[in-house]
Design an enzyme around this catalytic site. Structure first.
Site, PDB file in Angstrom:
ATOM      1  N   LEU A  49       0.743  -1.106  -0.078  1.00 51.82           N
ATOM      2  CA  LEU A  49      -0.035   0.012   0.083  1.00 51.82           C
ATOM      3  C   LEU A  49       0.867   1.257   0.156  1.00 51.82           C
ATOM      4  O   LEU A  49       1.858   1.269   0.629  1.00 51.82           O
ATOM      5  CB  LEU A  49      -0.908   0.012   1.148  1.00 51.82           C
ATOM      6  CG  LEU A  49      -1.728  -1.186   1.447  1.00 51.82           C
ATOM      7  CD1 LEU A  49      -2.886  -1.183   2.754  1.00 51.82           C
ATOM      8  CD2 LEU A  49      -2.546  -1.320   0.109  1.00 51.82           C
ATOM      9  N   HIS A  53      -3.375   3.929  -2.663  1.00 52.98           N
ATOM     10  CA  HIS A  53      -4.238   3.194  -2.326  1.00 52.98           C
ATOM     11  C   HIS A  53      -5.068   3.789  -1.112  1.00 52.98           C
ATOM     12  O   HIS A  53      -6.278   3.664  -0.950  1.00 52.98           O
ATOM     13  CB  HIS A  53      -3.555   2.055  -1.728  1.00 52.98           C
ATOM     14  CG  HIS A  53      -2.844   1.020  -2.627  1.00 52.98           C
ATOM     15  ND1 HIS A  53      -1.444   0.795  -2.445  1.00 52.98           N
ATOM     16  CD2 HIS A  53      -3.411   0.209  -3.546  1.00 52.98           C
ATOM     17  CE1 HIS A  53      -1.091   0.184  -3.790  1.00 52.98           C
ATOM     18  NE2 HIS A  53      -2.296  -0.184  -4.417  1.00 52.98           N
ATOM     19  N   GLN A 183      -8.294   5.703 -10.552  1.00 50.35           N
ATOM     20  CA  GLN A 183      -8.219   6.063 -12.216  1.00 50.35           C
ATOM     21  C   GLN A 183      -6.700   5.783 -12.818  1.00 50.35           C
ATOM     22  O   GLN A 183      -6.607   5.739 -14.023  1.00 50.35           O
ATOM     23  CB  GLN A 183      -8.446   7.715 -12.144  1.00 50.35           C
ATOM     24  CG  GLN A 183      -8.630   7.891 -13.543  1.00 50.35           C
ATOM     25  CD  GLN A 183      -8.199   9.610 -13.937  1.00 50.35           C
ATOM     26  OE1 GLN A 183      -8.823  10.331 -13.441  1.00 50.35           O
ATOM     27  NE2 GLN A 183      -7.453   9.932 -15.012  1.00 50.35           N
ATOM     28  N   LYS A 184      -5.840   5.314 -11.936  1.00 47.24           N
ATOM     29  CA  LYS A 184      -4.436   5.119 -12.313  1.00 47.24           C
ATOM     30  C   LYS A 184      -4.683   4.063 -13.225  1.00 47.24           C
ATOM     31  O   LYS A 184      -3.786   3.867 -14.345  1.00 47.24           O
ATOM     32  CB  LYS A 184      -3.722   4.798 -11.075  1.00 47.24           C
ATOM     33  CG  LYS A 184      -2.296   4.170 -11.170  1.00 47.24           C
ATOM     34  CD  LYS A 184      -1.389   4.931 -11.631  1.00 47.24           C
ATOM     35  CE  LYS A 184      -0.111   4.116 -11.866  1.00 47.24           C
ATOM     36  NZ  LYS A 184      -0.061   2.736 -12.140  1.00 47.24           N
ATOM     37  N   GLN A 188      -8.647  -0.584 -16.347  1.00 46.95           N
ATOM     38  CA  GLN A 188      -9.485  -1.732 -15.263  1.00 46.95           C
ATOM     39  C   GLN A 188     -10.524  -0.975 -14.832  1.00 46.95           C
ATOM     40  O   GLN A 188     -11.853  -1.717 -14.658  1.00 46.95           O
ATOM     41  CB  GLN A 188      -8.537  -1.592 -13.968  1.00 46.95           C
ATOM     42  CG  GLN A 188      -8.966  -2.389 -12.880  1.00 46.95           C
ATOM     43  CD  GLN A 188      -7.733  -2.765 -11.916  1.00 46.95           C
ATOM     44  OE1 GLN A 188      -7.260  -3.498 -11.866  1.00 46.95           O
ATOM     45  NE2 GLN A 188      -7.841  -1.879 -10.994  1.00 46.95           N
ATOM     46  N   MET A 219       1.633   7.538  -8.401  1.00 48.30           N
ATOM     47  CA  MET A 219       2.188   6.620  -7.322  1.00 48.30           C
ATOM     48  C   MET A 219       1.956   5.154  -8.042  1.00 48.30           C
ATOM     49  O   MET A 219       0.934   4.846  -8.454  1.00 48.30           O
ATOM     50  CB  MET A 219       1.653   6.730  -6.071  1.00 48.30           C
ATOM     51  CG  MET A 219       1.952   8.249  -5.638  1.00 48.30           C
ATOM     52  SD  MET A 219       1.347   8.236  -3.801  1.00 48.30           S
ATOM     53  CE  MET A 219       2.438   9.850  -3.432  1.00 48.30           C
TER      54      MET A 219
HETATM   55  P1  AMP Z   1      -3.166  -2.794  -6.795  1.00 47.10           P
HETATM   56  O1  AMP Z   1      -2.959  -2.914  -5.585  1.00 47.10           O
HETATM   57  O2  AMP Z   1      -2.160  -1.915  -7.712  1.00 47.10           O
HETATM   58  O3  AMP Z   1      -4.147  -3.605  -7.547  1.00 47.10           O
HETATM   59  O4  AMP Z   1      -4.076  -1.224  -6.725  1.00 47.10           O
HETATM   60  C1  AMP Z   1      -5.243  -1.281  -6.047  1.00 47.10           C
HETATM   61  C2  AMP Z   1      -6.125  -0.098  -6.313  1.00 47.10           C
HETATM   62  O5  AMP Z   1      -5.429   1.037  -6.001  1.00 47.10           O
HETATM   63  C3  AMP Z   1      -6.730  -0.020  -7.880  1.00 47.10           C
HETATM   64  O6  AMP Z   1      -7.749   0.309  -7.975  1.00 47.10           O
HETATM   65  C4  AMP Z   1      -5.430   0.953  -8.488  1.00 47.10           C
HETATM   66  O7  AMP Z   1      -6.040   1.799  -9.503  1.00 47.10           O
HETATM   67  C5  AMP Z   1      -5.553   1.886  -7.040  1.00 47.10           C
HETATM   68  N1  AMP Z   1      -4.213   2.930  -7.100  1.00 47.10           N
HETATM   69  C6  AMP Z   1      -3.010   2.416  -7.521  1.00 47.10           C
HETATM   70  N2  AMP Z   1      -2.275   3.376  -7.743  1.00 47.10           N
HETATM   71  C7  AMP Z   1      -3.041   4.546  -7.558  1.00 47.10           C
HETATM   72  C8  AMP Z   1      -2.683   5.745  -7.412  1.00 47.10           C
HETATM   73  N3  AMP Z   1      -1.509   6.413  -7.641  1.00 47.10           N
HETATM   74  N4  AMP Z   1      -3.728   6.720  -7.135  1.00 47.10           N
HETATM   75  C9  AMP Z   1      -4.757   6.395  -7.332  1.00 47.10           C
HETATM   76  N5  AMP Z   1      -5.324   5.014  -7.070  1.00 47.10           N
HETATM   77  C10 AMP Z   1      -4.235   4.125  -7.226  1.00 47.10           C
END
Ligand code: AMP
Length: 353
Positions: A49, A53, A183-184, A188, A219
């Site tokens: 995280l 996140h 939105q990153k 997805q 990030m």
């Molecule tokens: P992940 O653990 O990479 O699967 O990400 C979990 C959630 O966090 C997903 O919905 C990602 O799009 C979101 N997420 C990852 N990086 C960012 C970020 N920099 N800003 C906003 N949400 C993020």
């Protein structure tokens, strides 16, 4: 939308975050909340995280009574050649960050809190057959096509099948009122919205803006692999997207050529400049794609429809460092030998109704 539930009903609840490991435990917890008419949000993550996140969890807590953060590194979204075992796992710091977030929510008298982490085993998530990463592997999968085959799906053919499948499972287990995605990972978000529409899931999908570093880099859990030299060069990704965005927002351009070409020209110049540097200073990148796509289908568009806007996105690979100086910060794990793939996007908004 934030609800008008009084903050005081949950403020002050500093009980520790519940760790839920299996489906019956989540079902019991969910049933208790339902009996109390509490809204429940789910924030699916793979752990490691960071502030991105946490921005999802924070938003979820502002709009719901209780928030479950799931932490599960889902094997079916990794291809057979992708290194699932190398994905960062940082359980203790993940939990500490969520606990700290709860303290902050308490202090601010926010409506909700992070009340549980769902951290299942793979046997729980894939109870019948072992999870397959093969394209024609056996198992129960959710496929969303052609959406899942485009862009990110081109270089990662099982990725969106894995994402849609694990999210369907998580949604069915947790039964949240709302789910929060960043939105990153813009494709997805489009896949998840399609999943919810096509399978008539009674869930609201909330998309949270991308959290960025002070210099604009989105990030990501992968940023730790960059090291100082490649980290500096990675900032070109948001810069490139901003150049394209400016064509649309400020200069009134609408065609693909007009919007994307200046961004590509900027990148070519930067690539050429890197090649002029000696190997111990270079950070070489490979632009996989820059896309201007329809916000609902992710199909490429030639002209942006001002009533819909468009999604501008890019993927880039930072190649391994050719030559490393003694003592150089090369990032975690690998002395700069790992290729790091970066993605980013900007939404070009609709300008007319
Ligand atoms: P992940 O653990 O990479 O699967 O990400 C979990 C959630 O966090 C997903 O919905 C990602 O799009 C979101 N997420 C990852 N990086 C960012 C970020 N920099 N800003 C906003 N949400 C993020």
């Amino acid at each position: 939308m934030p609800s008008a539930t009084p903050k005081s009903s949950f403020w002050g609840d500093s009980s520790p975050i519940k760790i839920l490991r299996d489906v019956p435990a989540v079902r019991k917890y969910q049933a208790q909340l339902q009996d109390k008419h509490k809204s429940l949000a789910l924030v699916p993550t793979m752990g490691a995280l960071h502030a991105g996140h946490l921005s999802l969890a924070r938003r979820a807590a502002a709009e719901n009574d209780e928030v479950v953060v799931s932490i599960y590194v889902n094997p079916t979204q990794f291809g057979v050649n992708e290194d699932l075992d190398a994905y960062p796992r940082t359980w203790d710091t993940d939990l500490a960050q969520l606990q700290q977030l709860n303290e902050e929510l308490n202090t601010r008298q926010e409506r909700g809190r992070i009340s549980a982490v769902f951290a299942p085993t793979t046997k729980t998530m894939y109870p019948t057959l072992p999870p397959s990463s093969e394209i024609d592997g056996e198992g129960s999968f959710v496929t969303i096509t052609p959406l899942g085959k485009l862009l990110e799906g081109k270089s990662r053919p099982v990725f969106f099948r894995g994402v849609a499948t694990v999210c369907m499972k998580l949604f069915n287990i947790v039964k949240p009122t709302r789910v929060y995605f960043g939105q990153k990972d813009v494709q997805q978000t489009v896949v998840i919205k399609r999943l919810v529409t096509d399978f008539h899931l009674d869930i609201e999908v909330v998309i949270v803006p991308t959290e960025r570093e002070h210099d604009g880099l989105a990030m990501s859990s992968r940023n730790v692999y960059l090291g100082a030299r490649r980290r500096k060069a990675a900032v070109l990704v948001p810069k490139m997207l901003q150049i394209a965005e400016k064509q649309y927002l400020t200069l009134g351009k609408r065609t693909r050529e007009e919007i994307i070409r200046p961004a590509q020209a900027f990148m070519l110049e930067e690539f050429a400049a890197q090649l002029q540097l000696p190997p111990e200073k270079q950070a070489i990148m490979d632009l996989e794609y820059i896309s201007l796509a329809d916000p609902d289908t992710m199909e490429e568009v030639d002209v942006v429809d001002e009533r819909k806007g468009a999604i501008l996105s890019a993927a880039l690979r930072m190649l391994p460092l050719e030559k490393v100086i003694d003592g150089e910060d090369t990032g975690e794990n690998d002395g700069g030998k790992r290729t790091v793939r970066l993605i980013d996007n900007i939404i070009l908004p609709a300008l007319k109704r």
